[in-house]
Write a protein that holds these residues in place. Structure first.
Motif, PDB file in Angstrom:
ATOM      1  N   THR A  55     -45.941 -54.527 -13.407  1.00 26.40           N
ATOM      2  CA  THR A  55     -47.142 -54.010 -14.059  1.00 26.40           C
ATOM      3  C   THR A  55     -48.101 -55.161 -14.341  1.00 26.40           C
ATOM      4  OG1 THR A  55     -46.222 -54.195 -16.294  1.00 26.40           O
ATOM      5  CG2 THR A  55     -45.871 -52.114 -15.121  1.00 26.40           C
ATOM      6  N   ALA A 112     -44.940 -45.704 -15.158  1.00 27.13           N
ATOM      7  CA  ALA A 112     -44.334 -46.300 -13.967  1.00 27.13           C
ATOM      8  C   ALA A 112     -42.988 -46.929 -14.294  1.00 27.13           C
ATOM      9  CB  ALA A 112     -45.275 -47.346 -13.376  1.00 27.13           C
ATOM     10  N   GLY A 143     -50.376 -45.373  -8.588  1.00 28.29           N
ATOM     11  CA  GLY A 143     -50.748 -44.759  -9.853  1.00 28.29           C
ATOM     12  C   GLY A 143     -51.461 -45.677 -10.811  1.00 28.29           C
ATOM     13  N   SER A 144     -52.513 -46.348 -10.351  1.00 32.73           N
ATOM     14  CA  SER A 144     -53.184 -47.373 -11.138  1.00 32.73           C
ATOM     15  C   SER A 144     -54.617 -46.982 -11.474  1.00 32.73           C
ATOM     16  CB  SER A 144     -53.186 -48.702 -10.375  1.00 32.73           C
ATOM     17  OG  SER A 144     -51.872 -49.160 -10.169  1.00 32.73           O
ATOM     18  N   TYR A 170     -46.148 -41.574  -7.936  1.00 33.44           N
ATOM     19  CA  TYR A 170     -44.764 -41.969  -7.658  1.00 33.44           C
ATOM     20  C   TYR A 170     -43.992 -40.846  -6.966  1.00 33.44           C
ATOM     21  CZ  TYR A 170     -44.831 -46.619  -9.631  1.00 33.44           C
ATOM     22  OH  TYR A 170     -45.097 -47.958  -9.833  1.00 33.44           O
ATOM     23  N   TYR A 230     -56.608 -43.788  -9.911  1.00 25.51           N
ATOM     24  CA  TYR A 230     -57.198 -42.823 -10.834  1.00 25.51           C
ATOM     25  C   TYR A 230     -58.499 -42.232 -10.293  1.00 25.51           C
ATOM     26  CZ  TYR A 230     -58.459 -40.815 -15.380  1.00 25.51           C
ATOM     27  OH  TYR A 230     -58.783 -39.957 -16.408  1.00 25.51           O
ATOM     28  N   THR A 246     -50.125 -41.067 -12.483  1.00 20.15           N
ATOM     29  CA  THR A 246     -49.054 -41.996 -12.125  1.00 20.15           C
ATOM     30  C   THR A 246     -47.800 -41.241 -11.715  1.00 20.15           C
ATOM     31  OG1 THR A 246     -49.959 -43.685 -13.606  1.00 20.15           O
ATOM     32  CG2 THR A 246     -47.648 -43.916 -12.969  1.00 20.15           C
ATOM     33  N   MET A 250     -50.240 -45.502 -18.104  1.00 17.29           N
ATOM     34  CA  MET A 250     -49.978 -45.521 -16.665  1.00 17.29           C
ATOM     35  C   MET A 250     -48.894 -46.531 -16.297  1.00 17.29           C
ATOM     36  SD  MET A 250     -53.859 -44.847 -15.259  1.00 17.29           S
ATOM     37  CE  MET A 250     -53.407 -44.398 -13.575  1.00 17.29           C
ATOM     38  N   THR A 310     -48.067 -51.360 -10.575  1.00 23.55           N
ATOM     39  CA  THR A 310     -48.967 -50.419 -11.241  1.00 23.55           C
ATOM     40  C   THR A 310     -49.791 -51.199 -12.251  1.00 23.55           C
ATOM     41  OG1 THR A 310     -47.493 -48.520 -10.972  1.00 23.55           O
ATOM     42  CG2 THR A 310     -49.133 -48.378 -12.721  1.00 23.55           C
TER      43      THR A 310
END
Length: 397
Positions: free
Chosen positions: A42, A20, A69-70, A300, A93, A296, A16, A2
């Motif tokens: 990350t 995660a 979820g980035s 997930y 996003y 995010t 974000m 992420t």
């Protein structure tokens, strides 16, 4: 993996990657996903194209099974390495065109396109004249036609386009230009007319982290002009922005706000809030009302559902290819707990939206600032699919 930008002068999304990491701690403390431990990497994307490439290459080198979820505006920089390696991009996003074009991208929302089209539709009911204040950037250049598609669906004229620097510290010049464009110029009205009503005049601002700076400048000049209705989209404005700009006595009181998901106080967010309380109670980076954090969480949720489907099918080796194949096949629509419509990404699920062919969720929510609080303006989702599809015809694309 992420990733998101942190510590930059423009838009930052530290919640974000923090969400995660909290999700991984929570799911692993409960036995993993169908018995599989979840390891989250990350990366700070720094709002920089070279760093976006670096984050993507790190995902490839680490053998990531998905990027989840980035946030990044630099789709051209990060999608190519992921495509070459066959790594799916789940629930970005929506800040870049490539997220809605790449066959390895699986968006959970309608991105900037849906927000702006929805905001235009929301404003069409109240506004005869609209000015849009947006970043002077490649991403910002798309915004006017999207907002105008929503305005035109309500038989309103296109908005006046006011460009602004992404990292501005004062937006007095842009405020004055916006007020003049909607017929509420303080130079014309003067202080004697302050507090009047410029009927049907509206200003929508979408400047990411600097939107509150804009509204600080707006408040100072607004005092010398007739009352103008304001608007924005979630991601540029959230509850913390409302609080910082004065709450119920600030310029955002009464503002029309368009989001992707239910309001932050909706009970459908309780599972996410429980995870945050259990695993990240003292982590100030995670704001449960932030659309990045929410995206995010939803992304997930999708990953977890896909891995569960693979486990149910007897697949033990969870690979990027296995996840991609399951997403493409779409045997079972994925339930996000009512935070979005049920999601899947088969060819039949794609909306006929020019420039954004991977959109499968054309829903938005209408919210309003009332007594200093962001609340639902109406129940349920609003479908802007037709508005987005009509943009293709109206613009001649």
């Amino acid at each position: 993996m992420t990733w998101a930008p942190e510590g930059t002068k423009t838009t930052n999304m530290p919640g974000m990657p923090a969400m995660a990491e909290a999700y991984a701690r929570w799911v692993n403390s409960h036995g993993g996903i169908a018995g599989h431990p979840l390891k989250v990497l990350t990366c700070n994307e720094h709002n920089d194209s070279a760093d976006a490439t670096r984050c993507a290459q790190r995902a490839v080198d680490a053998g990531a099974v998905a990027v989840v979820g980035s946030y990044s505006q630099y789709g051209r920089s990060f999608m190519s390495p992921l495509e070459v390696a066959g790594i799916p991009y789940i629930g970005g996003y929506g800040a870049s065109e490539e997220e809605f074009a790449s066959p390895l991208s699986y968006p959970v929302n309608g991105g900037q396109a849906a927000l702006l089209a929805g905001n235009g539709r929301q404003l069409a009911g109240d506004c005869k004249r609209v000015a849009l204040v947006r970043p002077d950037s490649i991403q910002g250049d798309q915004m006017p036609s999207l907002l105008d598609a929503g305005l035109q669906s309500g038989s309103r004229s296109p908005a006046r386009d006011v460009k602004a620097p992404e990292d501005g510290t004062d937006y007095s010049t842009q405020v004055a230009a916006a007020l003049k464009a909607v017929g509420a110029d303080p130079a014309v009205y003067g202080t004697a007319a302050g507090g009047g009503e410029a009927t049907g005049s509206c200003v929508s601002a979408s400047l990411g982290d600097h939107t509150d700076t804009f509204f600080d400048s707006f408040r100072r000049l607004q005092e010398e002009s007739p009352k103008v209705r304001v608007a924005s989209v979630l991601g540029s404005v959230d509850q913390s922005t409302v609080n910082r700009t004065g709450g119920a006595t600030g310029p955002l009181e009464g503002a029309d706000i368009t989001g992707w998901y239910p309001v932050a106080g909706d009970p459908r967010w309780l599972p996410m809030r429980r995870v945050i309380n259990e695993e990240a109670f003292n982590d100030s980076r995670i704001d449960p009302a932030d659309q990045g954090v929410q995206t995010t969480w939803i992304a997930y949720t999708v990953l977890r559902a896909v891995i569960q489907q693979l486990d149910d099918a007897g697949v033990e080796d969870i690979t990027a290819h296995a996840i991609q194949t399951t997403l493409d096949r779409g045997d079972r629509a994925i339930d996000t707990g009512g935070l979005t419509p049920k999601l899947r990404w088969r060819g039949d699920d794609m909306l006929a939206v020019t420039d954004f062919p991977r959109i499968v969720n054309g829903m938005v929510t209408y919210q309003v600032v009332r007594n200093g609080e962001l609340v639902a303006a109406q129940d349920g989702f609003v479908n802007v699919t037709t508005t987005l599809e009509r943009r293709r015809t109206d613009t001649g694309d």
